[in-house]
Design an enzyme around this catalytic site. Structure first.
Site, PDB file in Angstrom:
ATOM      1  N   GLY A   1       1.035  -1.253  -0.229  1.00 53.83           N
ATOM      2  CA  GLY A   1       0.088   0.494  -0.116  1.00 53.83           C
ATOM      3  C   GLY A   1       1.433   1.716   0.153  1.00 53.83           C
TER       4      GLY A   1
ATOM      5  N   SER B   1      -2.614  -8.832   1.186  1.00 51.07           N
ATOM      6  CA  SER B   1      -3.327  -8.884   1.895  1.00 51.07           C
ATOM      7  C   SER B   1      -3.599 -10.563   0.468  1.00 51.07           C
ATOM      8  CB  SER B   1      -4.227  -8.813   0.853  1.00 51.07           C
ATOM      9  OG  SER B   1      -4.278  -8.650  -1.208  1.00 51.07           O
TER      10      SER B   1
ATOM     11  N   SER C   1      -2.103 -10.704  -2.846  1.00 48.07           N
ATOM     12  CA  SER C   1      -0.419 -10.340  -3.228  1.00 48.07           C
ATOM     13  C   SER C   1      -0.055 -11.583  -3.013  1.00 48.07           C
ATOM     14  CB  SER C   1      -0.156  -8.740  -2.582  1.00 48.07           C
ATOM     15  OG  SER C   1      -1.248  -8.243  -2.600  1.00 48.07           O
TER      16      SER C   1
ATOM     17  N   LEU D   1      -1.124  -1.429   7.544  1.00 51.61           N
ATOM     18  CA  LEU D   1      -2.627  -2.601   6.636  1.00 51.61           C
ATOM     19  C   LEU D   1      -3.974  -1.338   7.216  1.00 51.61           C
ATOM     20  CD1 LEU D   1      -2.319  -5.329   8.847  1.00 51.61           C
ATOM     21  CD2 LEU D   1      -2.048  -5.471   6.054  1.00 51.61           C
ATOM     22  N   ASP D   2      -4.938  -1.639   6.082  1.00 52.44           N
ATOM     23  CA  ASP D   2      -6.271  -1.145   6.064  1.00 52.44           C
ATOM     24  C   ASP D   2      -6.626  -1.169   7.405  1.00 52.44           C
ATOM     25  OD1 ASP D   2      -8.856  -1.490   5.350  1.00 52.44           O
ATOM     26  OD2 ASP D   2      -7.856  -1.278   3.528  1.00 52.44           O
TER      27      ASP D   2
ATOM     28  N   CYS E   1      -2.721  11.140  10.168  1.00 54.36           N
ATOM     29  CA  CYS E   1      -1.941  12.043   9.448  1.00 54.36           C
ATOM     30  C   CYS E   1      -2.197  13.915   9.900  1.00 54.36           C
ATOM     31  CB  CYS E   1      -1.502  12.012   8.616  1.00 54.36           C
ATOM     32  SG  CYS E   1      -3.348  11.204   7.776  1.00 54.36           S
TER      33      CYS E   1
ATOM     34  N   GLY F   1      -3.373  11.030   1.552  1.00 57.00           N
ATOM     35  CA  GLY F   1      -4.180  10.122   2.848  1.00 57.00           C
ATOM     36  C   GLY F   1      -5.653   9.246   2.342  1.00 57.00           C
TER      37      GLY F   1
ATOM     38  N   HIS G   1      -0.195  17.713   3.988  1.00 61.55           N
ATOM     39  CA  HIS G   1      -1.646  18.371   4.670  1.00 61.55           C
ATOM     40  C   HIS G   1      -1.021  19.892   5.137  1.00 61.55           C
ATOM     41  CE1 HIS G   1      -3.523  14.358   4.062  1.00 61.55           C
ATOM     42  NE2 HIS G   1      -3.758  14.524   5.574  1.00 61.55           N
TER      43      HIS G   1
ATOM     44  N   ASN H   1       2.000  13.327   4.993  1.00 62.30           N
ATOM     45  CA  ASN H   1       0.659  12.543   6.020  1.00 62.30           C
ATOM     46  C   ASN H   1       1.455  11.294   5.826  1.00 62.30           C
ATOM     47  OD1 ASN H   1       0.272  13.608   2.533  1.00 62.30           O
ATOM     48  ND2 ASN H   1      -0.665  11.689   3.032  1.00 62.30           N
TER      49      ASN H   1
HETATM   50  N1  LIG Z   1      -2.088   7.131   3.862  1.00 59.72           N
HETATM   51  C1  LIG Z   1      -1.997   7.614   4.254  1.00 59.72           C
HETATM   52  O1  LIG Z   1      -0.991   9.661   4.266  1.00 59.72           O
HETATM   53  C2  LIG Z   1      -1.817   7.574   5.369  1.00 59.72           C
HETATM   54  C3  LIG Z   1      -2.726   6.728   6.043  1.00 59.72           C
HETATM   55  N2  LIG Z   1      -3.234   6.245   7.170  1.00 59.72           N
HETATM   56  C4  LIG Z   1      -3.479   4.726   7.716  1.00 59.72           C
HETATM   57  O2  LIG Z   1      -2.181   3.744   7.230  1.00 59.72           O
HETATM   58  C5  LIG Z   1      -3.282   2.404   6.457  1.00 59.72           C
HETATM   59  C6  LIG Z   1      -2.310   1.850   5.265  1.00 59.72           C
HETATM   60  O3  LIG Z   1      -2.600   3.580   4.480  1.00 59.72           O
HETATM   61  P1  LIG Z   1      -2.696   2.856   3.165  1.00 59.72           P
HETATM   62  O4  LIG Z   1      -1.277   2.461   2.666  1.00 59.72           O
HETATM   63  O5  LIG Z   1      -3.135   4.753   2.582  1.00 59.72           O
HETATM   64  O6  LIG Z   1      -3.324   2.395   1.923  1.00 59.72           O
HETATM   65  P2  LIG Z   1      -3.568   1.295   1.353  1.00 59.72           P
HETATM   66  O7  LIG Z   1      -4.724   1.162   0.778  1.00 59.72           O
HETATM   67  O8  LIG Z   1      -2.532   2.209  -0.241  1.00 59.72           O
HETATM   68  O9  LIG Z   1      -3.068   0.138   1.828  1.00 59.72           O
HETATM   69  C7  LIG Z   1      -3.062  -1.191   2.080  1.00 59.72           C
HETATM   70  C8  LIG Z   1      -2.787  -2.089   2.258  1.00 59.72           C
HETATM   71  O10 LIG Z   1      -3.474  -3.225   3.167  1.00 59.72           O
HETATM   72  C9  LIG Z   1      -3.552  -4.027   2.598  1.00 59.72           C
HETATM   73  N3  LIG Z   1      -4.614  -4.726   2.474  1.00 59.72           N
HETATM   74  C10 LIG Z   1      -6.031  -5.120   2.874  1.00 59.72           C
HETATM   75  N4  LIG Z   1      -6.531  -5.388   2.619  1.00 59.72           N
HETATM   76  C11 LIG Z   1      -5.552  -6.424   3.271  1.00 59.72           C
HETATM   77  C12 LIG Z   1      -6.444  -8.157   4.139  1.00 59.72           C
HETATM   78  N5  LIG Z   1      -7.864  -8.395   4.466  1.00 59.72           N
HETATM   79  N6  LIG Z   1      -5.263  -9.050   4.477  1.00 59.72           N
HETATM   80  C13 LIG Z   1      -4.034  -8.172   4.608  1.00 59.72           C
HETATM   81  N7  LIG Z   1      -3.608  -7.109   3.980  1.00 59.72           N
HETATM   82  C14 LIG Z   1      -4.929  -6.094   3.533  1.00 59.72           C
HETATM   83  C15 LIG Z   1      -3.293  -4.207   1.068  1.00 59.72           C
HETATM   84  O11 LIG Z   1      -2.405  -5.053   0.020  1.00 59.72           O
HETATM   85  P3  LIG Z   1      -2.765  -5.919  -1.213  1.00 59.72           P
HETATM   86  O12 LIG Z   1      -2.273  -4.848  -2.185  1.00 59.72           O
HETATM   87  O13 LIG Z   1      -2.496  -7.035  -1.258  1.00 59.72           O
HETATM   88  O14 LIG Z   1      -4.396  -5.237  -1.373  1.00 59.72           O
HETATM   89  C16 LIG Z   1      -2.649  -2.918   1.420  1.00 59.72           C
HETATM   90  O15 LIG Z   1      -0.612  -3.512   1.089  1.00 59.72           O
HETATM   91  C17 LIG Z   1      -4.631   3.003   6.716  1.00 59.72           C
HETATM   92  O16 LIG Z   1      -5.017   1.751   7.613  1.00 59.72           O
HETATM   93  C18 LIG Z   1      -4.872   4.182   7.266  1.00 59.72           C
HETATM   94  O17 LIG Z   1      -5.735   4.817   7.793  1.00 59.72           O
HETATM   95  C19 LIG Z   1      -2.664   6.638   8.329  1.00 59.72           C
HETATM   96  C20 LIG Z   1      -2.429   7.795   8.409  1.00 59.72           C
HETATM   97  C21 LIG Z   1      -1.649   8.327   7.358  1.00 59.72           C
HETATM   98  N1  LIG Z   2      -7.660  10.290   6.630  1.00 60.84           N
HETATM   99  C1  LIG Z   2      -6.449  10.490   6.206  1.00 60.84           C
HETATM  100  C2  LIG Z   2      -5.371   9.140   6.417  1.00 60.84           C
HETATM  101  C3  LIG Z   2      -6.012   8.301   6.842  1.00 60.84           C
HETATM  102  O1  LIG Z   2      -5.581   7.388   7.198  1.00 60.84           O
HETATM  103  O2  LIG Z   2      -6.307   8.662   9.093  1.00 60.84           O
HETATM  104  P1  LIG Z   2      -6.539   7.457   9.682  1.00 60.84           P
HETATM  105  O3  LIG Z   2      -5.144   6.432  10.110  1.00 60.84           O
HETATM  106  O4  LIG Z   2      -6.795   8.251  10.750  1.00 60.84           O
HETATM  107  O5  LIG Z   2      -7.795   6.623   9.458  1.00 60.84           O
HETATM  108  C4  LIG Z   2      -6.737  11.996   5.249  1.00 60.84           C
HETATM  109  O6  LIG Z   2      -7.374  10.796   4.183  1.00 60.84           O
HETATM  110  O7  LIG Z   2      -5.466  12.500   4.758  1.00 60.84           O
END
Ligand SMILES: NC(=O)C1=CN([C@@H]2O[C@H](COP(=O)(O)OP(=O)(O)OC[C@H]3O[C@@H](n4cnc5c(N)ncnc54)[C@H](OP(=O)(O)O)[C@@H]3O)[C@@H](O)[C@H]2O)C=CC1
Ligand SMILES: N[C@@H](CC(=O)OP(=O)(O)O)C(=O)O
Length: 413
Positions: free
Chosen positions: A60, A84, A87, A131-132, A200, A232, A302, A389
């Protein structure tokens, strides 16, 4: 500034770990201390010692940033990857849709992606989770139960009364609750725990607020408006037809998270009559926060406008606020953590900064940029803060949190 800070940089520089851009360093702020006999032990790590780490959600947006940032880390080595079922079973380079500006590190390209099950991570000391949030809860609990140290970006455990919500430039002292978290398991965990990072946008605002509270005492009220980048929302995130030529004035759940997370982070840890530790949610001087969150057509970084009222009367002047922000030195920095920024907060004097395109890579995205510090006619002082972020808003926070946990002996090797 302790000598650990400068030795940290020397040690890091000697190992080839990129150091922050010196052009961004405010003049007169660098410590001048020289050598220390404690060089080898100051990170809780002996020179040359390596620490295997795993990345969950490795494919991700945040997972990719972990991998890019860790490529040249002085002691963390990416050892195992999880994502997941889509992958799992593939080589990383085949599973990932790589969107970073540097190539996939050669050491990671051919690593297999596993299902997120602890048995594949047995040789890891630390597990970083990108992780999601829909799946993070159960998976991270299973990793903790397998006695692994989990550093999570997901919101799943942020409200847990035994899990610290740590912004590494603010409240690393909250690691003190880990023994209590471990003791709640049957049998008690020896090494496992969960530490979460903040949202973030919360991260961006609590860093300057912590600097102001350290210098001037409690903040009483705070009004925030965010302009949040599309990254984000993960990949592919907000559809282009919704965000080009547009601003979306709603991000589900975001305002509520900013309003309560700030209280947990800026609050202390107290002890109940029964001797249990508990977060006090800024109870001493209640802090009222109102956040309005918007999504804007920016890729990364952000931007947030912040207005504050201090409990103290008369309040500090804008110039005193600037000086306090500039002088702020977090514990992660004095501990010499290699991923900590040399300067947590850059204070711009130019009227048109910070800007996401120009300032999001300040200190490799590990610091925040503040500008437009000025009088507020309704509260006391107002300013603009820019936070990367994906770096200090996500992956960099987890990495520094793990470095601090090692430096403080919360993780033993
Ligand atoms: N993006 C940002 O700026 C920020 C994000 N966050 C948090 O960080 C986390 C990740 O966000 P982000 O990287 O943006 O999300 P993405 O959607 O880009 O990535 C999600 C990841 O989770 C994996 N995944 C999804 N479903 C499953 C499953 N059932 N089992 C195992 N792995 C799984 C995906 O794998 P696959 O590729 O195989 O589907 C992928 O590696 C979230 O909780 C988000 O809220 C927090 C702060 C900032
Ligand atoms: N919700 C934030 C990123 C995020 O994933 O936040 P949280 O980890 O609190 O769900 C954004 O959209 O910029």
């Amino acid at each position: 500034m302790s000598f650990a800070g400068i030795l940290g940089r020397d040690f890091v520089g000697a190992l080839g770990f990129p150091t922050p851009q010196s052009s961004s360093v405010p003049p007169g702020f660098l410590p001048t201390d020289s050598q220390s006999p404690f060089l080898h032990d100051m990170h809780g790590i002996h020179q040359g010692e390596l620490v295997n780490i795993g990345v969950l959600g490795a494919t991700g947006t945040v997972g990719q940033r972990f991998i890019a940032l860790l490529e040249s880390h002085p002691y963390f080595v990416v050892h195992a990857l999880g994502a997941s079922a889509r992958s799992a079973g593939k080589a990383y380079s085949k599973a990932v849709n790589w969107k970073q500006t540097t190539p996939i590190p050669a050491s990671v390209r051919d690593l297999p992606v596993h299902a997120c099950e602890p048995e594949h991570f047995r040789e890891c000391v630390v597990v970083f989770s990108g992780l999601d949030a829909d799946v993070a809860g159960d998976i991270e609990a299973a990793f903790r139960a397998a006695d692994l140290a989990v550093f999570s970006n997901a919101k799943s455990y942020r409200r847990d009364p035994h899990v610290p919500l740590i912004v590494p430039l603010v409240n690393t002292s909250h690691l003190s609750i880990i023994p209590q978290q471990r003791s709640l398991h049957t049998p008690p965990l020896r090494k496992g725990f969960i530490v979460t990072n903040a949202n973030c946008s919360t991260t961006g605002v609590v860093i300057p607020l912590a600097a102001l509270e350290r210098a001037f005492g409690p903040v009483e009220s705070c009004l925030i408006t965010t302009m949040q980048a599309v990254s984000g929302a993960g990949y592919p995130g907000v559809p282009s037809l919704d965000i080009f030529d547009n601003i979306v004035p709603y991000i589900p759940g975001e305002e509520e998270k900013m309003e309560w997370e700030t209280l947990k982070i800026l609050g202390g840890i107290g002890e109940s009559d029964a001797g249990a530790q508990a977060f006090d949610m800024h109870a001493g001087t209640p802090l009222r926060i109102s956040a309005s969150c918007t999504r804007v057509p920016v890729i990364e970084g952000h931007t947030e406008t912040v207005s504050v009222r201090f409990a103290r009367r008369p309040p500090p002047s804008p110039q005193q606020v600037r000086e306090a922000l500039l002088a702020y030195t977090p514990e992660a920095q004095t501990l010499g953590c290699p991923s900590a920024p040399r300067h947590a907060i850059y204070v711009h004097e130019e009227d048109d900064r910070p800007q996401p395109r120009l300032d999001r890579n300040y200190q490799q995205g590990a610091g925040v940029s503040v500008g437009r510090v000025r009088q507020c006619r309704v509260l006391d002082v107002k300013f603009v803060v820019l936070v990367n972020n994906v770096n200090i808003g996500a992956a960099t926070s987890s990495i520094i949190n793990a470095e601090v946990a090692i430096a403080k002996g919360v993780i033993t090797l």
